[in-house]
Design a protein around this motif. Structure first.
Motif, PDB file in Angstrom:
ATOM      1  N   PRO A 387       0.815  -1.221   0.000  1.00 20.42           N
ATOM      2  CA  PRO A 387       0.000   0.000   0.000  1.00 20.42           C
ATOM      3  C   PRO A 387       0.846   1.267   0.000  1.00 20.42           C
ATOM      4  CG  PRO A 387      -0.023  -1.007   2.185  1.00 20.42           C
ATOM      5  CD  PRO A 387       0.720  -1.953   1.278  1.00 20.42           C
ATOM      6  N   TYR A 388       2.154   1.136   0.319  1.00 20.47           N
ATOM      7  CA  TYR A 388       3.051   2.295   0.277  1.00 20.47           C
ATOM      8  C   TYR A 388       3.387   2.628  -1.180  1.00 20.47           C
ATOM      9  CZ  TYR A 388       3.710   1.143   5.196  1.00 20.47           C
ATOM     10  OH  TYR A 388       3.495   0.854   6.520  1.00 20.47           O
ATOM     11  N   GLY A 389       3.580   1.576  -1.992  1.00 21.24           N
ATOM     12  CA  GLY A 389       4.019   1.778  -3.368  1.00 21.24           C
ATOM     13  C   GLY A 389       2.891   1.898  -4.378  1.00 21.24           C
ATOM     14  N   SER A 390       1.692   1.393  -4.054  1.00 23.66           N
ATOM     15  CA  SER A 390       0.618   1.372  -5.046  1.00 23.66           C
ATOM     16  C   SER A 390      -0.248   2.631  -5.035  1.00 23.66           C
ATOM     17  CB  SER A 390      -0.270   0.137  -4.833  1.00 23.66           C
ATOM     18  OG  SER A 390      -0.896   0.175  -3.575  1.00 23.66           O
ATOM     19  N   LEU A 391       0.002   3.529  -4.070  1.00 21.46           N
ATOM     20  CA  LEU A 391      -0.730   4.801  -4.034  1.00 21.46           C
ATOM     21  C   LEU A 391       0.221   5.939  -4.396  1.00 21.46           C
ATOM     22  CD1 LEU A 391      -2.790   4.389  -0.713  1.00 21.46           C
ATOM     23  CD2 LEU A 391      -3.474   3.781  -3.046  1.00 21.46           C
ATOM     24  N   ASP A 392      -0.239   6.835  -5.253  1.00 21.54           N
ATOM     25  CA  ASP A 392       0.570   7.980  -5.678  1.00 21.54           C
ATOM     26  C   ASP A 392       0.718   8.953  -4.500  1.00 21.54           C
ATOM     27  OD1 ASP A 392       1.670  10.261  -6.781  1.00 21.54           O
ATOM     28  OD2 ASP A 392       0.463  10.170  -8.619  1.00 21.54           O
ATOM     29  N   PRO A 393       1.952   9.201  -4.026  1.00 20.17           N
ATOM     30  CA  PRO A 393       2.133  10.081  -2.863  1.00 20.17           C
ATOM     31  C   PRO A 393       1.742  11.529  -3.131  1.00 20.17           C
ATOM     32  CG  PRO A 393       4.263   9.542  -3.843  1.00 20.17           C
ATOM     33  CD  PRO A 393       3.250   8.688  -4.526  1.00 20.17           C
ATOM     34  N   LEU A 394       1.600  11.905  -4.422  1.00 17.69           N
ATOM     35  CA  LEU A 394       1.288  13.290  -4.773  1.00 17.69           C
ATOM     36  C   LEU A 394      -0.216  13.528  -4.978  1.00 17.69           C
ATOM     37  CD1 LEU A 394       4.212  14.016  -7.272  1.00 17.69           C
ATOM     38  CD2 LEU A 394       4.106  14.447  -4.818  1.00 17.69           C
ATOM     39  N   ARG A 395      -1.004  12.452  -4.874  1.00 17.77           N
ATOM     40  CA  ARG A 395      -2.460  12.592  -5.022  1.00 17.77           C
ATOM     41  C   ARG A 395      -3.127  12.369  -3.677  1.00 17.77           C
ATOM     42  NH1 ARG A 395      -4.323  11.871 -10.581  1.00 17.77           N
ATOM     43  NH2 ARG A 395      -6.407  11.435  -9.774  1.00 17.77           N
ATOM     44  N   ASN A 396      -4.078  13.234  -3.332  1.00 16.62           N
ATOM     45  CA  ASN A 396      -4.776  13.015  -2.063  1.00 16.62           C
ATOM     46  C   ASN A 396      -5.714  11.812  -2.194  1.00 16.62           C
ATOM     47  OD1 ASN A 396      -7.330  13.870  -3.078  1.00 16.62           O
ATOM     48  ND2 ASN A 396      -6.882  15.998  -2.554  1.00 16.62           N
ATOM     49  N   ILE A 397      -6.263  11.387  -1.071  1.00 18.09           N
ATOM     50  CA  ILE A 397      -7.039  10.151  -1.043  1.00 18.09           C
ATOM     51  C   ILE A 397      -8.291  10.247  -1.905  1.00 18.09           C
ATOM     52  CG2 ILE A 397      -8.296   8.549   0.458  1.00 18.09           C
ATOM     53  CD1 ILE A 397      -5.128   8.635   0.681  1.00 18.09           C
ATOM     54  N   GLY A 398      -8.950  11.402  -1.875  1.00 14.39           N
ATOM     55  CA  GLY A 398     -10.140  11.579  -2.695  1.00 14.39           C
ATOM     56  C   GLY A 398      -9.843  11.412  -4.173  1.00 14.39           C
ATOM     57  N   ARG A 436      -6.490  14.139   2.720  1.00 14.90           N
ATOM     58  CA  ARG A 436      -5.166  13.731   3.212  1.00 14.90           C
ATOM     59  C   ARG A 436      -4.391  12.986   2.127  1.00 14.90           C
ATOM     60  NH1 ARG A 436      -6.006  11.661   9.459  1.00 14.90           N
ATOM     61  NH2 ARG A 436      -7.233  13.439  10.179  1.00 14.90           N
ATOM     62  N   TYR A 437      -3.089  12.791   2.411  1.00 16.55           N
ATOM     63  CA  TYR A 437      -2.208  12.118   1.463  1.00 16.55           C
ATOM     64  C   TYR A 437      -1.749  10.782   2.049  1.00 16.55           C
ATOM     65  CZ  TYR A 437      -2.211  16.293  -1.394  1.00 16.55           C
ATOM     66  OH  TYR A 437      -2.607  17.315  -2.210  1.00 16.55           O
ATOM     67  N   PRO A 438      -1.286   9.852   1.198  1.00 19.87           N
ATOM     68  CA  PRO A 438      -0.942   8.515   1.685  1.00 19.87           C
ATOM     69  C   PRO A 438       0.024   8.491   2.860  1.00 19.87           C
ATOM     70  CG  PRO A 438      -1.032   8.487  -0.699  1.00 19.87           C
ATOM     71  CD  PRO A 438      -1.233   9.917  -0.283  1.00 19.87           C
ATOM     72  N   ASN A 439       0.997   9.422   2.883  1.00 21.92           N
ATOM     73  CA  ASN A 439       1.984   9.402   3.970  1.00 21.92           C
ATOM     74  C   ASN A 439       1.376   9.759   5.330  1.00 21.92           C
ATOM     75  OD1 ASN A 439       1.720  12.199   3.095  1.00 21.92           O
ATOM     76  ND2 ASN A 439       3.475  12.634   4.399  1.00 21.92           N
ATOM     77  N   GLU A 440       0.143  10.273   5.324  1.00 23.38           N
ATOM     78  CA  GLU A 440      -0.538  10.626   6.575  1.00 23.38           C
ATOM     79  C   GLU A 440      -1.389   9.469   7.120  1.00 23.38           C
ATOM     80  OE1 GLU A 440      -2.115  14.866   6.624  1.00 23.38           O
ATOM     81  OE2 GLU A 440      -1.931  14.542   4.467  1.00 23.38           O
ATOM     82  N   LEU A 441      -1.411   8.355   6.395  1.00 24.14           N
ATOM     83  CA  LEU A 441      -2.246   7.219   6.771  1.00 24.14           C
ATOM     84  C   LEU A 441      -1.396   6.037   7.241  1.00 24.14           C
ATOM     85  CD1 LEU A 441      -4.253   8.967   5.154  1.00 24.14           C
ATOM     86  CD2 LEU A 441      -5.175   6.859   4.172  1.00 24.14           C
ATOM     87  N   SER A 442      -1.991   5.194   8.078  1.00 22.94           N
ATOM     88  CA  SER A 442      -1.319   3.961   8.488  1.00 22.94           C
ATOM     89  C   SER A 442      -1.345   2.956   7.339  1.00 22.94           C
ATOM     90  CB  SER A 442      -2.024   3.355   9.698  1.00 22.94           C
ATOM     91  OG  SER A 442      -3.308   2.861   9.326  1.00 22.94           O
ATOM     92  N   GLY A 443      -0.583   1.869   7.481  1.00 24.60           N
ATOM     93  CA  GLY A 443      -0.560   0.835   6.446  1.00 24.60           C
ATOM     94  C   GLY A 443      -1.929   0.232   6.203  1.00 24.60           C
ATOM     95  N   GLY A 444      -2.668  -0.033   7.277  1.00 23.79           N
ATOM     96  CA  GLY A 444      -4.007  -0.595   7.135  1.00 23.79           C
ATOM     97  C   GLY A 444      -4.956   0.361   6.453  1.00 23.79           C
ATOM     98  N   GLN A 445      -4.863   1.654   6.778  1.00 20.87           N
ATOM     99  CA  GLN A 445      -5.721   2.655   6.130  1.00 20.87           C
ATOM    100  C   GLN A 445      -5.390   2.762   4.643  1.00 20.87           C
ATOM    101  OE1 GLN A 445      -4.779   5.982   8.767  1.00 20.87           O
ATOM    102  NE2 GLN A 445      -6.887   5.987   9.526  1.00 20.87           N
ATOM    103  N   ARG A 446      -4.094   2.710   4.325  1.00 21.58           N
ATOM    104  CA  ARG A 446      -3.687   2.780   2.918  1.00 21.58           C
ATOM    105  C   ARG A 446      -4.256   1.596   2.129  1.00 21.58           C
ATOM    106  NH1 ARG A 446       1.404   5.736   4.438  1.00 21.58           N
ATOM    107  NH2 ARG A 446       2.114   3.868   5.497  1.00 21.58           N
ATOM    108  N   GLN A 447      -4.213   0.396   2.746  1.00 22.01           N
ATOM    109  CA  GLN A 447      -4.732  -0.769   2.027  1.00 22.01           C
ATOM    110  C   GLN A 447      -6.249  -0.677   1.861  1.00 22.01           C
ATOM    111  OE1 GLN A 447      -3.498  -2.400  -0.128  1.00 22.01           O
ATOM    112  NE2 GLN A 447      -2.634  -4.320   0.608  1.00 22.01           N
ATOM    113  N   ARG A 448      -6.947  -0.079   2.827  1.00 25.67           N
ATOM    114  CA  ARG A 448      -8.385   0.149   2.682  1.00 25.67           C
ATOM    115  C   ARG A 448      -8.654   1.119   1.525  1.00 25.67           C
ATOM    116  NH1 ARG A 448     -11.727  -1.212   7.268  1.00 25.67           N
ATOM    117  NH2 ARG A 448     -10.468  -2.224   8.864  1.00 25.67           N
ATOM    118  N   VAL A 449      -7.791   2.133   1.383  1.00 22.91           N
ATOM    119  CA  VAL A 449      -7.925   3.065   0.262  1.00 22.91           C
ATOM    120  C   VAL A 449      -7.727   2.319  -1.060  1.00 22.91           C
ATOM    121  CG1 VAL A 449      -6.859   5.057  -0.892  1.00 22.91           C
ATOM    122  CG2 VAL A 449      -7.268   5.109   1.585  1.00 22.91           C
TER     123      VAL A 449
END
Length: 555
Positions: A387-398, A436-449
């Motif tokens: 979930p760290y690598g599959s989400l673009d760090p420059l795009r917010n969650i929405g 928010r952005y991926p770096n502000e989320l936990s690993g579990g939250q990122r995988q839910r995203v």
């Protein structure tokens, strides 16, 4: 007992650690106390943020950032470590305390050869002097860590090693000076279960032979119970329970420990298996004539460069066949390199098959034109491992969740925003995360995203490639339950890629076991667990952490 046995090698008393902010100081360890005796293995267990690694870092005085010890005592072999100067501590690190970190790719320098890095540790710890002696000691410690042909391996780089080989290199560095204490911080969490077992067996043999004490940091209670004599359970910087491993596993007293036991896939797997054996092997089958996914004789060949302009063929997937009934879960299981992810890429149309057939709802996917492939991808979505690598760090969650809707031109801006809110609710995330952005989320939250993004286009089929292997057991348990709920609610079909049969036992209906590109065993989950016919499958089952521990009274 002699005095030597009664005196702990490592004694931590009322340890407190804090991190300085601009205006305040935040305490993260609140009076931690533990003892580790010579030749003993003690495991510290807890989820991310519980204080496990902070405790380990405090012992070697390598706390990150503004972290510092604010109180308490750390005694090693009768010597107080918290009062030592930096040069004094540097003489203890490596020589008296070895350290094996979690991620070999982050902890081995990619631009230096393995030999250079091992020799650097040998020199720094004063183990050998002179170019020849240092080289010989580097070869010796690599051989001790189980790396064959160590002389040749000296000249290779981290990217030329497998994950297991890189971890062996880190173990060789940690044990190079024959330390009294080895701190192993999640040393195998990124490895296949069979490789994990080999590495841990080898590490146990080396430490037993040298009489080294081991402080094992892990989030997996099953693994801790199998590898350590004693367990310390940490939550939010506190020790909530401690005692003999078997006692903690079979009779956990604290609610948090009970949650860890219940969430450990290895323990849940054994409990489900015991229930299946008591009721007799049953499996609900579906008579649907047209499965959601049908794969027949799927084959994938690559050409591997061998030097110059020469190349040789390599068969990554060899005549693989399976069906996935609608609304069911098929698990593809095997070690790294077995061909699981290559099969997933071909099903997703990310790669083309060399030969064979893939049908989605009865239609041959190889006959689809560009427009039809795009439509197929709306119905079939992936969730990847990291979930760290599959989400673009420059795009917010929405924007991340809305991205598939934009690509496929679904709805207008307002309807996409509404769909994002709906998806966040579906994966149990608050609406305020949209900005928010991926770096502000936990690993579990990122995988839910990542799961929310996969569901944005309302697919029928979801391909989950090691989707929970990078998560703590508690977060993993939450994600697995979420996937089960979504499958029930939305009638989703899952292709679940994993190396961990313990997870498979919890989530799958059917299993294909892959080895070297071929399916070597195929059956229902109950059948595979109760009566594996292949030695390879039995090895995977035996490698489940905690598999050797009787179920006993574990709840």
């Amino acid at each position: 007992m002699s005095d030597a046995v009664q005196t702990p090698l490592l004694s931590i008393r009322d340890l407190k650690v804090a991190f300085r902010g601009q205006k305040t100081e935040r305490e993260v360890l609140h009076g931690v106390s533990l003892e580790l005796f010579a030749g003993e293995t003690l495991a510290i267990v807890g989820e991310s943020g519980s204080g496990k690694s902070t405790t380990a870092s405090a012992i070697v005085n390598l706390l990150p950032g503004t972290g510092h010890v604010t109180g308490g005592s750390i005694m090693l072999d009768g010597r107080e470590l918290t009062t030592l100067s930096r040069p004094q501590m540097e003489r203890i690190r490596g020589r008296e305390i070895g350290y094996v970190p979690q991620d070999p790719m982050s902890n081995l320098n990619p631009v230096w050869s393995i030999g250079f890095q091992v020799k650097e540790a040998v020199r720094a710890n004063g183990i050998a002097h002179g170019r020849h002696a240092v080289r010989q000691r580097a070869i010796e410690v690599l051989k001790q860590a189980g790396l064959a042909d160590a002389e040749r391996r000296l000249h290779q780089y981290p990217h030329q090693f497998s994950g297991g080989m890189r971890q062996r290199a880190l173990i060789s560095i940690g044990l190079a000076a024959d330390p009294k204490l080895l701190i192993a911080d999640e040393p195998t969490s990124a490895l296949d279960v069979t490789v994990q077992r080999v590495i841990l067996d080898h590490m146990a043999g080396l430490t037993r032979e040298k009489g080294t004490s081991v402080l094992l940091i892990t989030h997996d209670l099953g693994l801790a119970a199998e590898r350590a004599e004693k367990i310390v359970v940490m939550q939010q910087g506190h020790i909530v329970e401690a005692g003999p491993s078997r006692e903690i596993l079979e009779n956990p007293m604290h609610p948090y420990t009970q949650r860890l036991v219940a969430a450990a896939p290895s323990i849940a797997s054994k409990r489900i298996q015991a229930q299946a054996e008591r009721r007799g092997i049953e499996h609900e089958t579906t008579l649907d004539d047209v499965p959601a996914v049908r794969v027949r004789d799927l084959t994938k060949d690559y050409k591997i460069r061998t030097g110059g302009f020469r190349s040789v063929p390599f068969r990554a997937v060899d005549a693989v066949s399976f069906d996935i009934p609608k609304g069911k879960t098929l698990a593809l299981v095997g070690e790294s390199g077995s061909g699981k992810s290559t099969v997933a890429k071909m099903v997703l149309k990310i790669e083309d098959a060399t030969a064979g057939l893939i049908e989605i709802d009865g239609k041959d996917s190889s006959t689809l034109d560009t427009r039809e492939v795009l439509a197929l991808r709306r119905r079939m979505q992936p969730v990847f491992q990291d979930p760290y690598g599959s989400l673009d760090p420059l795009r917010n969650i929405g924007n991340t969740i809305a991205e598939p809707l934009e690509i496929h031109e679904v709805g207008d801006r307002a309807s996409r925003r509404a769909r994002v809110v709906e998806l966040l609710d579906q994966v149990s995330l608050p609406q305020e995360l949209t900005s928010r952005y991926p770096n502000e989320l936990s690993g579990g939250q990122r995988q839910r995203v990542a799961i929310a993004r996969a569901l944005a286009l309302k697919p029928d089929i979801v391909v989950l490639d090691e989707a929970v292997s990078a998560l703590d057991v508690l977060v993993q348990d939450q994600i697995l339950k979420l996937l089960a709920e979504l499958q029930s609610e939305l009638d989703l079909t899952y292709l679940f890629i994993t190396h961990d049969l313990a997870v498979v036992r919890v989530v799958a209906d059917d299993v294909c076991v892959m080895e070297k590109g071929r399916v070597v065993e195929h059956g229902t989950v109950d059948e595979i667990f109760a009566n594996p016919t292949q030695e390879y499958t039995q090895r995977l089952l035996d490698a489940i952490p905690g598999a050797a521990i009787p179920l006993g009274g574990a709840r």
